[in-house]
Design an enzyme around this catalytic site. Sequence first.
Site, PDB file in Angstrom:
ATOM      1  N   PHE A 123      15.915  -0.810  -6.119  1.00 38.07           N
ATOM      2  CA  PHE A 123      16.458  -0.311  -7.382  1.00 38.07           C
ATOM      3  C   PHE A 123      15.374   0.480  -8.104  1.00 38.07           C
ATOM      4  O   PHE A 123      14.282  -0.032  -8.351  1.00 38.07           O
ATOM      5  CB  PHE A 123      16.969  -1.452  -8.255  1.00 38.07           C
ATOM      6  CG  PHE A 123      18.392  -1.843  -7.953  1.00 38.07           C
ATOM      7  CD1 PHE A 123      19.402  -1.593  -8.870  1.00 38.07           C
ATOM      8  CD2 PHE A 123      18.721  -2.423  -6.745  1.00 38.07           C
ATOM      9  CE1 PHE A 123      20.721  -1.913  -8.592  1.00 38.07           C
ATOM     10  CE2 PHE A 123      20.032  -2.761  -6.452  1.00 38.07           C
ATOM     11  CZ  PHE A 123      21.038  -2.504  -7.378  1.00 38.07           C
TER      12      PHE A 123
ATOM     13  N   CYS B 271      18.733   6.103 -22.190  1.00 36.40           N
ATOM     14  CA  CYS B 271      20.177   6.267 -22.030  1.00 36.40           C
ATOM     15  C   CYS B 271      20.686   7.123 -23.184  1.00 36.40           C
ATOM     16  O   CYS B 271      20.088   7.145 -24.262  1.00 36.40           O
ATOM     17  CB  CYS B 271      20.875   4.904 -22.033  1.00 36.40           C
ATOM     18  SG  CYS B 271      22.664   4.997 -21.734  1.00 36.40           S
TER      19      CYS B 271
ATOM     20  N   CYS C  36      28.171   2.667 -26.217  1.00 35.09           N
ATOM     21  CA  CYS C  36      28.366   1.536 -25.307  1.00 35.09           C
ATOM     22  C   CYS C  36      27.686   0.318 -25.924  1.00 35.09           C
ATOM     23  O   CYS C  36      26.457   0.274 -26.023  1.00 35.09           O
ATOM     24  CB  CYS C  36      27.780   1.837 -23.931  1.00 35.09           C
ATOM     25  SG  CYS C  36      27.923   0.452 -22.779  1.00 35.09           S
TER      26      CYS C  36
ATOM     27  N   CYS D 208      26.298  -3.129 -22.919  1.00 33.87           N
ATOM     28  CA  CYS D 208      25.279  -3.019 -21.878  1.00 33.87           C
ATOM     29  C   CYS D 208      24.412  -4.275 -21.856  1.00 33.87           C
ATOM     30  O   CYS D 208      23.992  -4.787 -22.896  1.00 33.87           O
ATOM     31  CB  CYS D 208      24.414  -1.788 -22.121  1.00 33.87           C
ATOM     32  SG  CYS D 208      23.112  -1.558 -20.882  1.00 33.87           S
ATOM     33  N   ASP D 209      24.109  -4.784 -20.636  1.00 32.76           N
ATOM     34  CA  ASP D 209      23.324  -6.006 -20.489  1.00 32.76           C
ATOM     35  C   ASP D 209      22.003  -5.752 -19.772  1.00 32.76           C
ATOM     36  O   ASP D 209      21.399  -6.677 -19.211  1.00 32.76           O
ATOM     37  CB  ASP D 209      24.128  -7.075 -19.733  1.00 32.76           C
ATOM     38  CG  ASP D 209      24.599  -6.595 -18.359  1.00 32.76           C
ATOM     39  OD1 ASP D 209      24.261  -5.466 -17.966  1.00 32.76           O
ATOM     40  OD2 ASP D 209      25.308  -7.363 -17.677  1.00 32.76           O
ATOM     41  N   THR D 210      21.528  -4.509 -19.787  1.00 32.41           N
ATOM     42  CA  THR D 210      20.333  -4.124 -19.036  1.00 32.41           C
ATOM     43  C   THR D 210      19.212  -3.697 -19.972  1.00 32.41           C
ATOM     44  O   THR D 210      19.445  -2.970 -20.941  1.00 32.41           O
ATOM     45  CB  THR D 210      20.666  -2.962 -18.077  1.00 32.41           C
ATOM     46  OG1 THR D 210      21.725  -3.357 -17.208  1.00 32.41           O
ATOM     47  CG2 THR D 210      19.451  -2.582 -17.246  1.00 32.41           C
TER      48      THR D 210
ATOM     49  N   GLU E  46      24.003   5.164  -9.952  1.00 28.78           N
ATOM     50  CA  GLU E  46      24.962   4.485 -10.818  1.00 28.78           C
ATOM     51  C   GLU E  46      24.878   5.156 -12.178  1.00 28.78           C
ATOM     52  O   GLU E  46      23.854   5.060 -12.865  1.00 28.78           O
ATOM     53  CB  GLU E  46      24.636   2.994 -10.925  1.00 28.78           C
ATOM     54  CG  GLU E  46      24.790   2.248  -9.614  1.00 28.78           C
ATOM     55  CD  GLU E  46      24.510   0.758  -9.742  1.00 28.78           C
ATOM     56  OE1 GLU E  46      23.918   0.342 -10.779  1.00 28.78           O
ATOM     57  OE2 GLU E  46      24.877   0.009  -8.831  1.00 28.78           O
TER      58      GLU E  46
ATOM     59  N   HIS F   3      24.960 -10.898  -8.261  1.00 25.94           N
ATOM     60  CA  HIS F   3      23.516 -11.097  -8.513  1.00 25.94           C
ATOM     61  C   HIS F   3      23.279 -12.073  -9.661  1.00 25.94           C
ATOM     62  O   HIS F   3      22.302 -12.818  -9.647  1.00 25.94           O
ATOM     63  CB  HIS F   3      22.834  -9.756  -8.792  1.00 25.94           C
ATOM     64  CG  HIS F   3      23.421  -8.964  -9.897  1.00 25.94           C
ATOM     65  ND1 HIS F   3      24.668  -8.390  -9.823  1.00 25.94           N
ATOM     66  CD2 HIS F   3      22.951  -8.640 -11.121  1.00 25.94           C
ATOM     67  CE1 HIS F   3      24.926  -7.748 -10.948  1.00 25.94           C
ATOM     68  NE2 HIS F   3      23.903  -7.894 -11.753  1.00 25.94           N
TER      69      HIS F   3
END
Length: 211
Positions: free
Chosen positions: A25, A31, A46, A49-51, A117, A205
């Site tokens: 990755f 973003c 958004c 988002c969990d990142t 992605e 994951h």
Amino acid sequence: MTYSVKEIFYTLQGEGAQAGRAAVFLRFAGCNLWTGREDDRERAICRFCDTDFVGVDGTLGGKYGDPERLAQVVRSEWPTHSSGKPYVVCTGGEPLLQLDPPLISALHAQGFEVAVETNGTQSAPAGLDWICVSPKVGAPLIQARGDELKLVFPQNGGEPGRYEALEFRHFFLQPMDGASISHNSKAAVEYCLANPQWRLSVQTHKVLGLR
């Protein structure tokens, strides 16, 4: 181009059509739909988002001024004696703010199949081997074709039927994580059963405790 990279790591792809596949990755910082700061979440396009894509302080993160050097670092994470096809997932944040033809070429030169992605608000450059688009309500959908459309579900105003005529090979519903995950998962299962064009994407994951 100087590439701002949050982190680079080797794991299994956890969701979508490539779930279970070994991958490096390459997570870009930044973003265009959210700053990544919690103070700004309620004003973001958004909000779910969990990142963590803020900064360049993750594993192998940093500023890379040379595409060949960045590709070499990505390659260093792939098992040396593996007979499998090297696979890199370019993600973020929004990777298409930075991913460009020179880097794609450099990754190909290192033997990688190159996936992205993206939220679909930017046009994908030529040369990508796999395009996964995850559209977000309130943002323009510019990249309206690819290999995989992965819709976080539910999104008010982003009902699956809006996307069914687009040019994708695979259509996935991914239950929105959070306090309502059980309800969202049940709703996604019911929708996929009633509309078999769609398949369920589970974030394996997270279940397995992978990165």
